[in-house]
Motif scaffolding. Structure first.
Motif, PDB file in Angstrom:
ATOM      1  N   ASP A  36       0.815  -1.216   0.000  1.00 29.59           N
ATOM      2  CA  ASP A  36       0.000   0.000   0.000  1.00 29.59           C
ATOM      3  C   ASP A  36       0.848   1.267   0.000  1.00 29.59           C
ATOM      4  O   ASP A  36       0.381   2.323  -0.428  1.00 29.59           O
ATOM      5  N   ASP A  37       2.079   1.187   0.478  1.00 28.05           N
ATOM      6  CA  ASP A  37       2.950   2.357   0.609  1.00 28.05           C
ATOM      7  C   ASP A  37       3.942   2.513  -0.550  1.00 28.05           C
ATOM      8  O   ASP A  37       4.805   3.381  -0.504  1.00 28.05           O
ATOM      9  N   LEU A  38       3.837   1.686  -1.570  1.00 23.52           N
ATOM     10  CA  LEU A  38       4.873   1.647  -2.597  1.00 23.52           C
ATOM     11  C   LEU A  38       4.722   2.660  -3.728  1.00 23.52           C
ATOM     12  O   LEU A  38       5.697   3.002  -4.376  1.00 23.52           O
ATOM     13  N   ARG A  39       3.562   3.131  -4.013  1.00 19.71           N
ATOM     14  CA  ARG A  39       3.349   4.015  -5.161  1.00 19.71           C
ATOM     15  C   ARG A  39       4.301   5.211  -5.186  1.00 19.71           C
ATOM     16  O   ARG A  39       4.872   5.517  -6.210  1.00 19.71           O
ATOM     17  N   GLY A  40       4.487   5.871  -4.071  1.00 23.06           N
ATOM     18  CA  GLY A  40       5.356   7.044  -4.026  1.00 23.06           C
ATOM     19  C   GLY A  40       6.826   6.719  -4.180  1.00 23.06           C
ATOM     20  O   GLY A  40       7.597   7.493  -4.716  1.00 23.06           O
ATOM     21  N   ARG A  41       7.245   5.553  -3.733  1.00 21.23           N
ATOM     22  CA  ARG A  41       8.666   5.193  -3.763  1.00 21.23           C
ATOM     23  C   ARG A  41       9.083   4.477  -5.038  1.00 21.23           C
ATOM     24  O   ARG A  41      10.229   4.533  -5.444  1.00 21.23           O
ATOM     25  N   PHE A  42       8.163   3.744  -5.643  1.00 23.61           N
ATOM     26  CA  PHE A  42       8.442   3.010  -6.875  1.00 23.61           C
ATOM     27  C   PHE A  42       7.440   3.477  -7.943  1.00 23.61           C
ATOM     28  O   PHE A  42       6.465   2.791  -8.239  1.00 23.61           O
ATOM     29  N   PRO A  43       7.647   4.645  -8.535  1.00 25.55           N
ATOM     30  CA  PRO A  43       6.663   5.233  -9.437  1.00 25.55           C
ATOM     31  C   PRO A  43       6.305   4.365 -10.655  1.00 25.55           C
ATOM     32  O   PRO A  43       5.193   4.394 -11.127  1.00 25.55           O
ATOM     33  N   GLY A  44       7.220   3.570 -11.172  1.00 28.58           N
ATOM     34  CA  GLY A  44       6.948   2.748 -12.346  1.00 28.58           C
ATOM     35  C   GLY A  44       6.369   1.390 -12.032  1.00 28.58           C
ATOM     36  O   GLY A  44       6.233   0.546 -12.918  1.00 28.58           O
ATOM     37  N   LEU A  45       5.989   1.157 -10.807  1.00 31.01           N
ATOM     38  CA  LEU A  45       5.510  -0.147 -10.356  1.00 31.01           C
ATOM     39  C   LEU A  45       4.168  -0.490 -10.992  1.00 31.01           C
ATOM     40  O   LEU A  45       3.253   0.326 -11.019  1.00 31.01           O
ATOM     41  N   ALA A  49      -1.115  -6.290  -5.572  1.00 30.81           N
ATOM     42  CA  ALA A  49      -2.192  -6.556  -4.620  1.00 30.81           C
ATOM     43  C   ALA A  49      -2.007  -5.732  -3.347  1.00 30.81           C
ATOM     44  O   ALA A  49      -0.880  -5.599  -2.854  1.00 30.81           O
ATOM     45  N   PRO A  50      -3.082  -5.178  -2.815  1.00 31.09           N
ATOM     46  CA  PRO A  50      -2.983  -4.411  -1.569  1.00 31.09           C
ATOM     47  C   PRO A  50      -2.719  -5.309  -0.369  1.00 31.09           C
ATOM     48  O   PRO A  50      -3.041  -6.494  -0.382  1.00 31.09           O
ATOM     49  N   GLY A  51      -2.071  -4.744   0.647  1.00 31.90           N
ATOM     50  CA  GLY A  51      -1.865  -5.444   1.910  1.00 31.90           C
ATOM     51  C   GLY A  51      -0.722  -6.444   1.951  1.00 31.90           C
ATOM     52  O   GLY A  51      -0.561  -7.137   2.942  1.00 31.90           O
ATOM     53  N   MET A  52       0.083  -6.516   0.904  1.00 30.74           N
ATOM     54  CA  MET A  52       1.212  -7.448   0.896  1.00 30.74           C
ATOM     55  C   MET A  52       2.387  -6.859   1.669  1.00 30.74           C
ATOM     56  O   MET A  52       2.610  -5.655   1.629  1.00 30.74           O
ATOM     57  N   GLU A  53       3.150  -7.714   2.356  1.00 32.25           N
ATOM     58  CA  GLU A  53       4.387  -7.282   3.009  1.00 32.25           C
ATOM     59  C   GLU A  53       5.545  -7.681   2.115  1.00 32.25           C
ATOM     60  O   GLU A  53       5.686  -8.845   1.743  1.00 32.25           O
ATOM     61  N   LEU A  54       6.378  -6.708   1.763  1.00 32.01           N
ATOM     62  CA  LEU A  54       7.499  -6.910   0.854  1.00 32.01           C
ATOM     63  C   LEU A  54       8.770  -6.351   1.465  1.00 32.01           C
ATOM     64  O   LEU A  54       8.723  -5.638   2.468  1.00 32.01           O
ATOM     65  N   TRP A  55       9.905  -6.660   0.838  1.00 32.62           N
ATOM     66  CA  TRP A  55      11.194  -6.125   1.256  1.00 32.62           C
ATOM     67  C   TRP A  55      11.708  -5.206   0.159  1.00 32.62           C
ATOM     68  O   TRP A  55      11.714  -5.573  -1.012  1.00 32.62           O
ATOM     69  N   ALA A  56      12.101  -4.007   0.554  1.00 33.25           N
ATOM     70  CA  ALA A  56      12.618  -3.035  -0.397  1.00 33.25           C
ATOM     71  C   ALA A  56      14.057  -2.695  -0.033  1.00 33.25           C
ATOM     72  O   ALA A  56      14.398  -2.559   1.145  1.00 33.25           O
ATOM     73  N   LEU A  57      14.876  -2.552  -1.053  1.00 29.57           N
ATOM     74  CA  LEU A  57      16.259  -2.143  -0.878  1.00 29.57           C
ATOM     75  C   LEU A  57      16.395  -0.750  -1.473  1.00 29.57           C
ATOM     76  O   LEU A  57      16.000  -0.521  -2.619  1.00 29.57           O
ATOM     77  N   PHE A  58      16.907   0.180  -0.671  1.00 29.11           N
ATOM     78  CA  PHE A  58      17.071   1.574  -1.088  1.00 29.11           C
ATOM     79  C   PHE A  58      18.538   1.964  -1.005  1.00 29.11           C
ATOM     80  O   PHE A  58      19.271   1.499  -0.129  1.00 29.11           O
ATOM     81  N   SER A  59      18.963   2.845  -1.901  1.00 30.48           N
ATOM     82  CA  SER A  59      20.330   3.361  -1.827  1.00 30.48           C
ATOM     83  C   SER A  59      20.445   4.284  -0.614  1.00 30.48           C
ATOM     84  O   SER A  59      19.445   4.665  -0.011  1.00 30.48           O
ATOM     85  N   ALA A  60      21.655   4.669  -0.282  1.00 31.81           N
ATOM     86  CA  ALA A  60      21.883   5.522   0.889  1.00 31.81           C
ATOM     87  C   ALA A  60      21.113   6.837   0.794  1.00 31.81           C
ATOM     88  O   ALA A  60      20.702   7.393   1.805  1.00 31.81           O
ATOM     89  N   ASN A  61      20.866   7.317  -0.434  1.00 28.49           N
ATOM     90  CA  ASN A  61      20.132   8.578  -0.585  1.00 28.49           C
ATOM     91  C   ASN A  61      18.626   8.377  -0.708  1.00 28.49           C
ATOM     92  O   ASN A  61      17.890   9.309  -0.971  1.00 28.49           O
ATOM     93  N   GLY A  62      18.148   7.127  -0.540  1.00 33.61           N
ATOM     94  CA  GLY A  62      16.719   6.863  -0.537  1.00 33.61           C
ATOM     95  C   GLY A  62      16.127   6.426  -1.862  1.00 33.61           C
ATOM     96  O   GLY A  62      14.932   6.136  -1.931  1.00 33.61           O
ATOM     97  N   GLN A  63      16.924   6.343  -2.901  1.00 32.58           N
ATOM     98  CA  GLN A  63      16.423   5.897  -4.198  1.00 32.58           C
ATOM     99  C   GLN A  63      16.165   4.393  -4.162  1.00 32.58           C
ATOM    100  O   GLN A  63      16.991   3.635  -3.677  1.00 32.58           O
ATOM    101  N   PRO A  64      15.018   3.947  -4.689  1.00 38.77           N
ATOM    102  CA  PRO A  64      14.730   2.512  -4.683  1.00 38.77           C
ATOM    103  C   PRO A  64      15.661   1.746  -5.612  1.00 38.77           C
ATOM    104  O   PRO A  64      15.990   2.217  -6.699  1.00 38.77           O
TER     105      PRO A  64
END
Length: 89
Positions: A36-45, A49-64
């Motif tokens: 549910d929180d991914l749209r802003g961080r991964f714009p091309g996604l 499905a809503p409500g899934m728990e995932l693992w995200a890796l971000f660079s030191a400056n916050g880029q996905p």
């Protein structure tokens, strides 16, 4: 504090620009996220499905960097790119 000590501390201080680039290209952070929180961080996604728990890796400056449904796969992606990972809780 003596003047010498104060000057030493000033020399050690980082500028805002230096701090912004700290760890760039060598450090990434791993974070559990909700789909549910991914749209802003991964714009091309694509649609996910809503409500899934995932693992995200971000660079030191916050880029996905990558997104995975398994923590170990996200860590493997970091290792493949020679990135030191830190976990964000």
């Amino acid at each position: 504090m003596t003047r010498t000590a104060a000057r030493s501390i000033e020399k050690m201080a980082m500028t805002n620009g230096e701090f912004a680039h700290l760890g760039e290209g060598s450090v990434a952070y791993l974070r559990k996220v909700s789909s549910d929180d991914l749209r802003g961080r991964f714009p091309g996604l694509d649609e996910i499905a809503p409500g899934m728990e995932l693992w995200a890796l971000f660079s030191a400056n916050g880029q996905p960097i990558l997104l995975s449904d398994a923590r170990d796969r996200a860590l493997a992606g970091a290792m493949e790119n020679d990135l030191t990972t830190v976990a964000i809780h």
